[in-house]
Scaffold this active site. Sequence first.
Site, PDB file in Angstrom:
ATOM      1  N   ARG A  82     -70.900  23.915   8.881  1.00 42.01           N
ATOM      2  CA  ARG A  82     -71.911  23.234   8.060  1.00 42.01           C
ATOM      3  C   ARG A  82     -72.413  24.163   6.948  1.00 42.01           C
ATOM      4  O   ARG A  82     -72.649  23.716   5.821  1.00 42.01           O
ATOM      5  CB  ARG A  82     -73.055  22.750   8.951  1.00 42.01           C
ATOM      6  CG  ARG A  82     -73.990  21.780   8.245  1.00 42.01           C
ATOM      7  CD  ARG A  82     -74.956  21.135   9.217  1.00 42.01           C
ATOM      8  NE  ARG A  82     -75.837  22.127   9.831  1.00 42.01           N
ATOM      9  CZ  ARG A  82     -76.696  21.855  10.806  1.00 42.01           C
ATOM     10  NH1 ARG A  82     -76.787  20.615  11.296  1.00 42.01           N
ATOM     11  NH2 ARG A  82     -77.466  22.801  11.319  1.00 42.01           N
ATOM     12  N   LYS A 184     -77.691  21.572   4.221  1.00 44.29           N
ATOM     13  CA  LYS A 184     -78.907  22.244   4.681  1.00 44.29           C
ATOM     14  C   LYS A 184     -79.349  23.247   3.621  1.00 44.29           C
ATOM     15  O   LYS A 184     -78.971  24.408   3.648  1.00 44.29           O
ATOM     16  CB  LYS A 184     -78.637  22.926   6.029  1.00 44.29           C
ATOM     17  CG  LYS A 184     -79.861  22.941   6.931  1.00 44.29           C
ATOM     18  CD  LYS A 184     -79.498  23.271   8.369  1.00 44.29           C
ATOM     19  CE  LYS A 184     -80.739  23.413   9.211  1.00 44.29           C
ATOM     20  NZ  LYS A 184     -81.429  22.149   9.479  1.00 44.29           N
ATOM     21  N   GLU A 220     -83.791   9.713   8.116  1.00 45.77           N
ATOM     22  CA  GLU A 220     -84.225  10.712   9.093  1.00 45.77           C
ATOM     23  C   GLU A 220     -85.635  11.166   8.755  1.00 45.77           C
ATOM     24  O   GLU A 220     -86.289  10.582   7.901  1.00 45.77           O
ATOM     25  CB  GLU A 220     -83.232  11.875   9.141  1.00 45.77           C
ATOM     26  CG  GLU A 220     -83.039  12.603   7.820  1.00 45.77           C
ATOM     27  CD  GLU A 220     -82.165  13.849   7.956  1.00 45.77           C
ATOM     28  OE1 GLU A 220     -82.252  14.540   8.980  1.00 45.77           O
ATOM     29  OE2 GLU A 220     -81.398  14.134   7.024  1.00 45.77           O
TER      30      GLU A 220
HETATM   31  C1  LIG Z   1     -81.469  21.137  10.465  1.00 44.92           C
HETATM   32  C2  LIG Z   1     -81.770  19.706  10.239  1.00 44.92           C
HETATM   33  C3  LIG Z   1     -81.620  18.738  11.255  1.00 44.92           C
HETATM   34  C4  LIG Z   1     -81.240  19.093  12.652  1.00 44.92           C
HETATM   35  O1  LIG Z   1     -79.965  19.656  12.753  1.00 44.92           O
HETATM   36  P1  LIG Z   1     -79.536  20.466  14.048  1.00 44.92           P
HETATM   37  O2  LIG Z   1     -78.195  20.974  13.708  1.00 44.92           O
HETATM   38  O3  LIG Z   1     -79.522  19.526  15.187  1.00 44.92           O
HETATM   39  O4  LIG Z   1     -80.560  21.549  14.231  1.00 44.92           O
HETATM   40  C5  LIG Z   1     -81.857  17.418  10.930  1.00 44.92           C
HETATM   41  N1  LIG Z   1     -82.270  17.038   9.687  1.00 44.92           N
HETATM   42  C6  LIG Z   1     -82.438  17.949   8.701  1.00 44.92           C
HETATM   43  C7  LIG Z   1     -82.877  17.472   7.363  1.00 44.92           C
HETATM   44  C8  LIG Z   1     -82.189  19.297   8.940  1.00 44.92           C
HETATM   45  O5  LIG Z   1     -82.362  20.173   7.955  1.00 44.92           O
END
Ligand SMILES: *Cc1c(COP(=O)(O)O)cnc(C)c1O
Length: 341
Positions: A82, A184, A220
């Site tokens: 990722r 991210k 989300e």
């Molecule tokens: C990091 C993140 C998540 C959760 O991801 P994980 O890999 O499960 O920790 C969900 N939504 C956003 C916007 C994120 O930045």
Amino acid sequence: MAKKDIDWSSLGFGYMPTDERYVSWFKDGKWDDGALTKDPNITMSECACVLQYAQTVFEGLKAYTTKDGRTVCFRPDMNAKRLAESCRRLEIPEVPEEKFIDAVKKVVKANEAYVPPFGSGATLYLRPFVFGYDSIIGVKPANEFQFRIFATPVGPYFKGGAKPITIRVSDVDRAAPHGTGDIKAGLNYAMSLHNIVDAHNCGFDENMYLDPKTRTKVEETGGANFIFITKDGKLVTPKSNSILPSITRRSLMYVAEHYLNMPVEHREVYFDELKDFAECGLCGTAAVISPVGKIVDHGKEICFPSGMEEMGPYTKKLYETLTGIQMGEIEAPEGWIVEID
Ligand SMILES: *Cc1c(COP(=O)(O)O)cnc(C)c1O
């Protein structure tokens, strides 16, 4: 390995510098070998690209002590992949997967005294990130980058049990349809800060973002994906190319299907459907799952049958199975648990 004298159960989710962190430089078109350092500070130009144009991406993962005393990480290869995807999108040189995993292992090993003991509920949170370091004033990518991983012990996310939270439907959007919602990057968080402060001031725990184009579908929250459980025990989770692909959510989908025999649907989820679900939760590395009891849409309340006192039964089963796998109490799928030796 003697552990640090820390009251693990009283730790929150905050930054506590540990002994060592990893730093690698990208200069003259290549990554150096990288090394551990004791220096938690970074000195840079006032014109550093990260400060002016937010050229930075990050990851988050955890190290745990298993029941039989091993120190392990959960699926670091997924974070590596990722991060590489995030880097590509922001013109940051990719950190090769082997380099990422090696750096994770080095940081955990060097800070093993900070990996909380089994049963404390606390974990060692790792924050890998890459940023544009050199001075950039005309808009373009940096030439020099730093890849860094620090570690910080964090407490049990839910002190005294996981109480369901209340979420409001946000009036502002998180990510554009063909934007950067699926990587991210710090830039996705900058815009969420005002909105989360406002949500808290209004008595809500989180913001639910809808799809920005039609505002009819669930995306989300600022930092966690949604899971829903239907009345007949199906796991439903929203699909959209502006949602960040949570590793916790993808792991829960696998756990539901292969450990709990639950049907799984990864599809568009319309806001109008929410009233028909039995349970709702938020998932991410920090809390694994936070149960959601209530969603408020401008005064109109959707109250899940699981209520405001405890996790719903399916959510609880998912939570217990995944944390059991992470803590070495339940056999993990091949490759999910990486031992630090
Ligand atoms: C990091 C993140 C998540 C959760 O991801 P994980 O890999 O499960 O920790 C969900 N939504 C956003 C916007 C994120 O930045």
